[in-house]
Design an enzyme around this catalytic site. Sequence first.
Site, mmCIF file in Angstrom:
data_model
loop_
_atom_site.group_PDB
_atom_site.id
_atom_site.type_symbol
_atom_site.label_atom_id
_atom_site.label_comp_id
_atom_site.label_asym_id
_atom_site.label_seq_id
_atom_site.Cartn_x
_atom_site.Cartn_y
_atom_site.Cartn_z
ATOM 1 C CB CYS A 125 63.230 2.170 -65.950
ATOM 2 S SG CYS A 125 61.622 1.719 -65.210
ATOM 3 C CB CYS A 128 62.878 4.524 -62.714
ATOM 4 S SG CYS A 128 62.871 2.994 -61.810
ATOM 5 C CB CYS A 143 63.520 -1.572 -64.227
ATOM 6 S SG CYS A 143 63.471 -0.536 -62.740
ATOM 7 C CE LYS A 299 44.049 -1.415 -53.597
ATOM 8 N NZ LYS A 299 44.567 -0.047 -53.590
HETATM 9 ZN ZN ZN Z 1 61.997 1.183 -62.977
#
Ligand code: ZN
Length: 503
Positions: A125, A128, A143, A299
């Site tokens: 990912c 990450c 992920c 958001k």
């Molecule tokens: Zn991730």
Amino acid sequence: MAFYITTAISYVNGVPHLGHAYEAIATDVIARHRRQIGEDVFFLTGTDEHGEPVADAARAQGIEPQALADRNSARFKALMPQLEISNDFFIRTTDQQHKQRAAEVLQRVHDRGYTYEGTYEGWYCPRCADFKVENEILEGNRCPIHEIVLTREQEQNWFFRLSAFQEPLERLYAERPDFVMPAHRYNEARAFIGSGLEDVSLTRAHLSWGIEVPWDRSQVFYVWFDALLNYYTALWYARPGEDLTARYWPANFHVIGKDILKFHTVFWPALLMAAELELPRHVFVHGFLLAGDGRKMSKSLGNVLDPFEVLERYGADALRHYLLREVSFGQDGPVSPDGFQARYDAELANEYGNLAGRTLNMLERYCGGVVPEVATDAALREEFAGLFARVDELLGTAELSAALEEIWRHVRRLNRYVEENAPWALAKDPGRADELAGVLASLAEGLRAVTLALVPYMPVKTAALLAALGAGEQNERSFASHGWGGRVSALGPLFPKDPAPAA
Ligand SMILES: [Zn+2]
């Protein structure tokens, strides 16, 4: 006694949001409490600045990674005083000293035989900056945190022999059931270890934004190992001319979010063992703040409690109080602008603010502004007897919301005490002057005690109130009869309703 506490360091591919504020506030409450009870505290926070996500974000903006890191790190650093965070140092992983010290530790891991060269292929990912192992991956190769589709990556790099620490980690968890708190996170970490540890990439080949590997200059360290080491490296250079490592290492508390549990509860202790460094005493894992509708706040969903709006209008203390009061620390829980308003009005303006205002007014009106030097109410003294010990016990295991609830129970008790004793009625009867003096002395002492207990949570307002009470020297954490001596002074509403935005 030395006490070392850390937040996780914030990743600079984004800008500060409520989640960062939450972790800093919680950690700050523990740090302030430890200072209050006389410990020698070192509190570290900072920013994590290397790795692919920063390099990618910088490229997308057409700037150098260092420029992006400088800009965003400054925003995180500026947030700390706004939140009244009392950190002793702010580390940046691009600090020259961090890079040097981290490389030394990792060289030691290499020298001790815990690295080897190999080919890694796995599901990665990019957000990450982490390869995922089979049991973490969501359906459709996604992920578990970002839910984006993982990419298949293969590269030649250096591995860390995590598998060599299978047994040592199992032993650690068997011997220290409070290594990870709360218990459900301990169980999660232990289960991850129990499922069998695979070796992990220690370095990256196709990336230049990181700390160079001293024994193979074609590679940089994988950002997670670089970042984890901040907790150790900071002590080496936080205070110019002084190495604080012997004084504060190992950390008493790492406070982290649940999304980075694996790194702090599995990789980190293994890395420390590989480098022959002492392990932290506890890792405390907090949950996520969710939107009022139970979804993760974002958001784009428009359900965000904006910490900057709250800070500007109500100040840091109100935000600190709300977040720790609303969500049981360690669990996930919803927060919202409406929820903030409700607690502000009911608890800060009405319960605590009014208690403070009434007590100061009555001391002024009925006692000439001097706390009467008479015995306090025996029943009330009894009820307050265990307050500080209980708060210490709860904060010792990072039960921040439970400790705050305990304090708040005493705030409410004092409001009932006012109603039960109706000092305004006693004041009309000159024959009851002694009784009135006893009631007001008890109220002043009760208010002083709860305010002292609230200092770690609300450092600004409590300082103002303690000063107004003339309690400057009366900082014993107890409920007793004091020689107050000083004169109370006027104080505007502690938590005004509908405050105007700060100019
Ligand atoms: Zn991730």
